[in-house]
Structures are given as C-alpha cells and as structure tokens.
Write an enzyme that holds these catalytic residues in place. Structure first.
Site, PDB file in Angstrom:
ATOM      1  N   ARG A  76      31.948  20.194 -13.396  1.00 24.78           N
ATOM      2  CA  ARG A  76      30.792  20.867 -14.085  1.00 24.78           C
ATOM      3  C   ARG A  76      30.247  21.912 -13.514  1.00 24.78           C
ATOM      4  O   ARG A  76      30.189  22.019 -12.245  1.00 24.78           O
ATOM      5  CB  ARG A  76      29.651  19.538 -14.322  1.00 24.78           C
ATOM      6  CG  ARG A  76      28.421  20.388 -15.250  1.00 24.78           C
ATOM      7  CD  ARG A  76      27.472  19.531 -16.063  1.00 24.78           C
ATOM      8  NE  ARG A  76      26.855  18.501 -14.715  1.00 24.78           N
ATOM      9  CZ  ARG A  76      26.873  17.076 -14.433  1.00 24.78           C
ATOM     10  NH1 ARG A  76      27.772  16.580 -15.232  1.00 24.78           N
ATOM     11  NH2 ARG A  76      26.155  16.516 -13.686  1.00 24.78           N
TER      12      ARG A  76
ATOM     13  N   HIS B 149      28.866  15.794 -23.518  1.00 29.08           N
ATOM     14  CA  HIS B 149      27.512  16.085 -23.566  1.00 29.08           C
ATOM     15  C   HIS B 149      27.105  17.594 -24.267  1.00 29.08           C
ATOM     16  O   HIS B 149      28.080  18.445 -24.156  1.00 29.08           O
ATOM     17  CB  HIS B 149      26.909  15.852 -21.962  1.00 29.08           C
ATOM     18  CG  HIS B 149      27.411  16.844 -21.006  1.00 29.08           C
ATOM     19  ND1 HIS B 149      27.271  18.086 -20.969  1.00 29.08           N
ATOM     20  CD2 HIS B 149      28.486  16.659 -19.992  1.00 29.08           C
ATOM     21  CE1 HIS B 149      27.782  18.565 -19.791  1.00 29.08           C
ATOM     22  NE2 HIS B 149      28.379  17.686 -19.301  1.00 29.08           N
TER      23      HIS B 149
ATOM     24  N   GLU C  78      25.727  24.393 -19.017  1.00 28.92           N
ATOM     25  CA  GLU C  78      26.437  23.587 -18.074  1.00 28.92           C
ATOM     26  C   GLU C  78      27.618  22.773 -18.792  1.00 28.92           C
ATOM     27  O   GLU C  78      27.650  21.509 -18.845  1.00 28.92           O
ATOM     28  CB  GLU C  78      25.437  22.296 -17.669  1.00 28.92           C
ATOM     29  CG  GLU C  78      24.552  21.759 -18.720  1.00 28.92           C
ATOM     30  CD  GLU C  78      23.476  20.741 -18.193  1.00 28.92           C
ATOM     31  OE1 GLU C  78      23.957  19.966 -17.376  1.00 28.92           O
ATOM     32  OE2 GLU C  78      22.294  20.899 -18.471  1.00 28.92           O
TER      33      GLU C  78
ATOM     34  N   GLU D  29      26.977  24.648 -13.706  1.00 30.59           N
ATOM     35  CA  GLU D  29      25.693  24.686 -14.253  1.00 30.59           C
ATOM     36  C   GLU D  29      24.767  25.723 -13.871  1.00 30.59           C
ATOM     37  O   GLU D  29      24.447  25.851 -12.520  1.00 30.59           O
ATOM     38  CB  GLU D  29      24.886  23.282 -14.188  1.00 30.59           C
ATOM     39  CG  GLU D  29      23.556  23.334 -15.039  1.00 30.59           C
ATOM     40  CD  GLU D  29      22.746  21.887 -14.941  1.00 30.59           C
ATOM     41  OE1 GLU D  29      23.368  21.161 -13.984  1.00 30.59           O
ATOM     42  OE2 GLU D  29      21.968  21.905 -15.762  1.00 30.59           O
TER      43      GLU D  29
ATOM     44  N   ASP E 116      25.173  17.881  -8.578  1.00 25.08           N
ATOM     45  CA  ASP E 116      24.195  18.520  -9.548  1.00 25.08           C
ATOM     46  C   ASP E 116      22.879  18.229  -8.888  1.00 25.08           C
ATOM     47  O   ASP E 116      22.420  17.027  -8.846  1.00 25.08           O
ATOM     48  CB  ASP E 116      24.204  17.581 -10.768  1.00 25.08           C
ATOM     49  CG  ASP E 116      23.549  18.100 -12.063  1.00 25.08           C
ATOM     50  OD1 ASP E 116      22.407  18.844 -11.633  1.00 25.08           O
ATOM     51  OD2 ASP E 116      23.741  17.817 -13.225  1.00 25.08           O
TER      52      ASP E 116
ATOM     53  N   HIS F 214      19.966  22.605 -22.264  1.00 27.85           N
ATOM     54  CA  HIS F 214      18.769  22.267 -22.450  1.00 27.85           C
ATOM     55  C   HIS F 214      17.638  23.075 -21.880  1.00 27.85           C
ATOM     56  O   HIS F 214      17.808  24.113 -20.899  1.00 27.85           O
ATOM     57  CB  HIS F 214      18.539  20.833 -21.757  1.00 27.85           C
ATOM     58  CG  HIS F 214      18.721  20.731 -20.356  1.00 27.85           C
ATOM     59  ND1 HIS F 214      17.724  21.142 -19.516  1.00 27.85           N
ATOM     60  CD2 HIS F 214      19.873  20.354 -19.730  1.00 27.85           C
ATOM     61  CE1 HIS F 214      18.311  20.916 -18.391  1.00 27.85           C
ATOM     62  NE2 HIS F 214      19.333  20.273 -18.581  1.00 27.85           N
TER      63      HIS F 214
ATOM     64  N   HIS G 178      14.386  18.772 -18.254  1.00 30.56           N
ATOM     65  CA  HIS G 178      14.653  18.731 -19.598  1.00 30.56           C
ATOM     66  C   HIS G 178      13.565  19.405 -20.356  1.00 30.56           C
ATOM     67  O   HIS G 178      12.656  18.101 -20.474  1.00 30.56           O
ATOM     68  CB  HIS G 178      15.213  17.266 -20.006  1.00 30.56           C
ATOM     69  CG  HIS G 178      16.707  16.937 -19.528  1.00 30.56           C
ATOM     70  ND1 HIS G 178      17.085  15.772 -19.183  1.00 30.56           N
ATOM     71  CD2 HIS G 178      17.497  17.816 -18.644  1.00 30.56           C
ATOM     72  CE1 HIS G 178      18.216  15.899 -18.605  1.00 30.56           C
ATOM     73  NE2 HIS G 178      18.456  17.082 -18.311  1.00 30.56           N
TER      74      HIS G 178
ATOM     75  N   ASP H  56      17.975  23.703 -11.839  1.00 27.91           N
ATOM     76  CA  ASP H  56      18.996  22.752 -12.298  1.00 27.91           C
ATOM     77  C   ASP H  56      20.568  23.301 -12.176  1.00 27.91           C
ATOM     78  O   ASP H  56      20.832  24.244 -13.065  1.00 27.91           O
ATOM     79  CB  ASP H  56      18.772  22.201 -13.660  1.00 27.91           C
ATOM     80  CG  ASP H  56      19.855  20.988 -14.108  1.00 27.91           C
ATOM     81  OD1 ASP H  56      20.603  20.455 -13.040  1.00 27.91           O
ATOM     82  OD2 ASP H  56      19.550  20.679 -15.208  1.00 27.91           O
TER      83      ASP H  56
ATOM     84  N   TYR I 143      35.539  15.832 -17.986  1.00 27.21           N
ATOM     85  CA  TYR I 143      35.455  14.734 -16.893  1.00 27.21           C
ATOM     86  C   TYR I 143      36.503  13.827 -17.175  1.00 27.21           C
ATOM     87  O   TYR I 143      36.773  12.945 -18.137  1.00 27.21           O
ATOM     88  CB  TYR I 143      34.278  13.955 -16.967  1.00 27.21           C
ATOM     89  CG  TYR I 143      33.036  14.925 -16.997  1.00 27.21           C
ATOM     90  CD1 TYR I 143      32.113  15.112 -16.167  1.00 27.21           C
ATOM     91  CD2 TYR I 143      32.537  15.362 -18.200  1.00 27.21           C
ATOM     92  CE1 TYR I 143      31.277  16.190 -16.113  1.00 27.21           C
ATOM     93  CE2 TYR I 143      31.574  16.484 -18.179  1.00 27.21           C
ATOM     94  CZ  TYR I 143      31.062  16.769 -17.035  1.00 27.21           C
ATOM     95  OH  TYR I 143      29.704  17.557 -17.146  1.00 27.21           O
TER      96      TYR I 143
ATOM     97  N   ASP J  57       0.875  -1.152  -0.071  1.00 31.84           N
ATOM     98  CA  ASP J  57       0.042  -0.052  -0.161  1.00 31.84           C
ATOM     99  C   ASP J  57       0.903   1.524  -0.045  1.00 31.84           C
ATOM    100  O   ASP J  57       0.354   2.487   0.415  1.00 31.84           O
ATOM    101  CB  ASP J  57      -0.919   0.110   1.201  1.00 31.84           C
ATOM    102  CG  ASP J  57      -0.104  -0.147   2.449  1.00 31.84           C
ATOM    103  OD1 ASP J  57       0.998  -0.473   2.524  1.00 31.84           O
ATOM    104  OD2 ASP J  57      -0.871  -0.371   3.638  1.00 31.84           O
TER     105      ASP J  57
ATOM    106  N   HIS K 123      25.888  10.983 -14.645  1.00 31.14           N
ATOM    107  CA  HIS K 123      24.272  10.982 -13.977  1.00 31.14           C
ATOM    108  C   HIS K 123      24.689   9.899 -12.928  1.00 31.14           C
ATOM    109  O   HIS K 123      23.877   9.097 -12.685  1.00 31.14           O
ATOM    110  CB  HIS K 123      23.456  10.703 -15.001  1.00 31.14           C
ATOM    111  CG  HIS K 123      22.742  11.936 -15.601  1.00 31.14           C
ATOM    112  ND1 HIS K 123      21.824  11.542 -16.642  1.00 31.14           N
ATOM    113  CD2 HIS K 123      23.224  13.041 -15.670  1.00 31.14           C
ATOM    114  CE1 HIS K 123      21.638  12.895 -17.038  1.00 31.14           C
ATOM    115  NE2 HIS K 123      22.431  13.799 -16.722  1.00 31.14           N
TER     116      HIS K 123
END
Ligand code: GLY
Ligand code: MN
Ligand code: MN
Length: 454
Positions: free
Chosen positions: A423, A365, A399, A425, A273, A369, A376, A284, A403, A51, A256
């Site tokens: 990174r 990347h 961003e 962003e 992030d 976006h 996104h 973001d 890496y 439940d 990610h």
C-alpha cells in the site's frame, strides 16, 4: 539518529489562534436560530485498571471550536438577546489532584486564555445549562457522549411538556450538531494546514528513520514501530493518530494488522501504515519496502503498479472532481496492470465490475478518506446521494494497494506474488492550483527507497 531527521522538518507552526476559534464559533452560530442552545461534550477519562487511565484525547468537535484539550469538559452557547455567549465547564483547580496528576488551567485559566466568554466548574453544568435550556426551542446536542448531560436535555424536554400549557417555552427538538460542524471541518484553514503539514513532515521523517535505521533481515516489526513512534514523540507530536500497522510478509496483506510482533524475514516486504497526531491533527502515511534493501522483480512489478495507480489517483485530486475520481483512476490502473500481469483473466470492464470483477479480490478498500482532526475525518461523501465535488482546502488520503495473501481461503493467490502486500498512502490538500502532497517528504520511488534502506 533522530536529530538528523529532525533537521529535515520545518519549524513547529504557531498554534491555532483564539481569534480563529472565535470565528469558527461565529460561523456555526450563523447557522443557528437565536432560540437554539448548542452543547458539546467531551467524554471523561476511562480507566485502564485501578488508578491507571487510558491516554486521553478530547472530542474533536469541541477541540475544533475551542482548542480545549482537558477531560470532562462541556462547551455550550446561547443567544442572550444581543449576541451569542459561550460557556465552558471545566475541571476546577484542585491542589491535591494537581499534585498527583498535573496542573489544571481551571475556571480562571479557561476564561483568561481560551476563546470563551464564561467558564464554570463542571459541577455547575446542571444549574447553568438547565436555566439556559428553559427558554430555548431547540437543543443542538449529540446524545451518547456524556450521559449526565443527556439526562439534563431529557429533563428540559419533560419540564417543557409539563409547562407547555402554561408558558409554551422549552425545547421541542434535539438535533445532533455534528453535521453542521463537519461541513466546516471539511475545509481546512491555512493554520490547520500548517498543523497538518507539521504532522505530515514528522510522519514522513519517521518512516525514513525506520527505512534507514530499522531495515535488515530479522528485525522485528515492533522494533520498526518503536523507531516510528519514538520519533513521533521526539519531534514533539503527541504520538500516533491511529495505532501503527507494521506487517511484514503475509502480515502486510492484512489491512489493519496491529499485533506487530513478528520477524521481518529475508525477502519480505514490510508494510508500515503510521502517522503522527499534532495538536489534534492527523497524518496518515503508508510505505511498503523490502527489509533486505532490494525489491525482487515480482515485488517491483506490484510496487510499481500500485505507485502508478497512486500517481493517477493524485492527478484526479483537483477542484470540481467528484471525491471518488481518485478511486476510479486507481481502480482502472490497477485492473489494467493486473490484466497485463496475467493475474486477472477478465476484460477491463469485467474486472472493474463491483459485483463480479476480480479486482476487488486483491484491492478491497477505498482509495481515499477525508483527513483532519480525525484520521478518518468527518464530512458526508455523498450529500443528497451524489458524490461531493472537491473544493480547495479539503484534505484526503490517496492509498491504493494490492494484497496477495497466500493464506486466504477465499482466493487463489498467484504464486509469483505470494504474500506480497503493498500500500502506498499520502495525504493530499486540494488547492486551486492542483493537488499538494502534504506528505511529500516521504520518498516512494523504487530507486529512492532502495537507496535509503540501511
Ligand atoms: N491507517 C488507516 C487508514 O489508512 O485508513
Ligand atoms: Mn488512510
Ligand atoms: Mn493509513
């Protein structure tokens, strides 16, 4: 520690007004024919186990047009010969369920307080929609969100087939309305920007709280996550707008990463992030910082290069530029910088080549976006195959990152930069007077960051 951060956040804005929802609906109806029927469905809750349900978040297009957040809803609209009329099907009031699960606005609440003309119990959807569709020529409906409504649409088409010879009425086409709504969602109103600004302020201060109170050798990634997400709720947002990424050392080189269970070791850079969701609107933000409070020279070289790339990209966030101008600016700065640092041995044009350039080994990347009700967010990037030009009211992230995963079998990581993942962003609003950084309360220069880390 949270009270101090809260003081640095602006007032919570007024919610989006019903008149704004109604004007969004009208704008969409203006693109439809009077013989069309529009249907938007929200999924029901999904079971985690027994439940226990997964946290519920409604479908963004339905939220955009109505502000309704309860599960199991259907919004539809048809033209009655004089004007467009709107209907919302909702979970009806149910005392027993409300005792256990919480109060419901129900049909009465929906019609009294939400921007719709009529409300009905969800159980009546088939009766009302079936009748509505019997005279339409096109149904605007996204297939695959709610199978029971998909079946109603198919049934209406089949009925039409059966009656074709006799009446010539009933739907002959089904169109996904998502693209029409995406075009509208791409340009944010003042009220939407206020919600996004609040989500951005809260997210910025959450990052500062982590730097200030979470920094330190051997802190755990999940402890930083707890500070960030704890602040999201403390400040009155609904929580994260996407699962937080908190990766230290080599984990920062995984785009990610989401386990967030490791130690932050001495000398590591931690990449966070994380962004809050407020009334459906996302922030973001990524920040990367040394958990011991001091960047090494090698970390500084990479950090400053990414920051320079980000600043160059933000400068391209101007009306009339193609949406990918920030990406190209960031790529150029990063490629030049990596050539200067001896990481890339190719010429600049060679390094930037999308097939054979070495830049993509370390920067794999896109830079931006759209952002809005979805992190996104919706909106076609290449309408008709050409990059969309930026317009005032659009919001996008910037961003860039680098890496250097020493663990990667596909690349030889330069030793000096081993396991550095950076990174940076921010969320940018395009305006006629240039880019506005919605997330500007979150510091990012090397000096600022080093002075904050506790
Ligand atoms: N947080 C996912 C992204 O930055 O796009
Ligand atoms: Mn992003
Ligand atoms: Mn992000």
């Amino acid at each position: 520690m949270f009270a101090e951060m809260l003081e640095r956040i602006g007032e919570m804005p007024a919610p989006i007004s019903n008149s704004e929802y109604i004007s969004r609906q009208s704008k969409l109806f203006d693109t439809l024919a009077e013989s069309d029927v529009l249907i938007l469905c929200a999924a029901g809750e999904t079971i985690h186990s027994n439940d226990v349900h997964h946290p519920y978040r409604t479908q963004s297009n339905l939220l955009y047009l109505t502000g309704w957040t309860e599960p199991e809803a259907v919004f539809c609209a048809c033209h009655n010969g004089k004007e467009w009329e709107t209907h919302l099907f909702v979970q009806p009031k149910d005392t027993l369920r409300e005792i256990w699960e919480g109060r419901r606005p129900g049909v009465e609440g929906a019609v009294a307080d939400w921007p719709v003309d009529f409300a009905h119990p969800i159980g009546e959807v088939s009766k009302v929609l079936g009748k509505m569709m019997s005279n339409c020529t096109k149904v605007l409906h996204r297939v695959g969100v709610k199978s029971s409504v998909d079946e109603l649409v198919i049934d209406a088409i089949q009925r039409r087939d059966r009656a074709r010879q006799k009446l010539g009425s009933g739907p002959i086409a089904v169109e996904d309305p998502s693209n029409r709504i995406a075009e509208m969602r791409l340009i944010k109103s003042e009220s939407e920007i206020e919600q996004m600004r609040f989500a951005s302020d809260v997210s910025s201060m959450a990052h500062v709280a982590a730097m200030k109170h979470g920094g330190g050798v051997n802190v755990m990634e999940h402890q930083l996550q707890a500070i960030i997400e704890g602040f999201f709720r403390y400040a009155g947002t609904s929580g994260w707008s996407y699962p937080s990424i908190v990766g230290s050392g080599e984990n920062a080189t995984i785009l990610h990463y989401k386990i967030n269970e490791d130690h932050c070791r001495d000398g590591d850079v931690v990449l966070i992030d994380a962004g809050a969701e407020f009334r459906g609107y996302a922030a973001d933000i990524t920040r990367s910082w040394p958990n011991n409070g001091k960047f090494t020279e090698a970390q500084k070289e990479i950090y400053q290069l990414v920051l320079d790339a980000q600043n160059a990209a933000i400068a391209e966030c101007v009306v009339g530029n193609p949406y990918n101008a920030p990406h190209e600016a960031a790529r150029t700065v990063l490629a030049k910088g990596l050539i200067d640092l001896g990481v890339i041995k190719q010429s600049l044009p060679e390094a930037l080549n999308l097939e054979t350039g070495e830049l993509k080994i370390w920067y794999m990347h896109n830079t931006s976006h759209w952002i809005g009700l979805d992190v996104h967010d919706v909106g076609v990037y290449l309408p008709g195959g050409k990059p969309r030009l930026l317009e005032a009211g659009m919001c996008l992230t910037v961003e860039p990152g680098l890496y250097f995963g020493a663990w990667r079998p596909d690349a030889t990581c330069p030793e000096r930069y081993s396991n550095i993942g950076i990174r940076i962003e921010d969320d940018i609003l395009i305006t006629d007077s240039g880019p506005v950084i919605l997330t500007d309360k979150c510091p990012k220069t090397i000096d600022e960051i080093e002075s904050i880390i506790g």
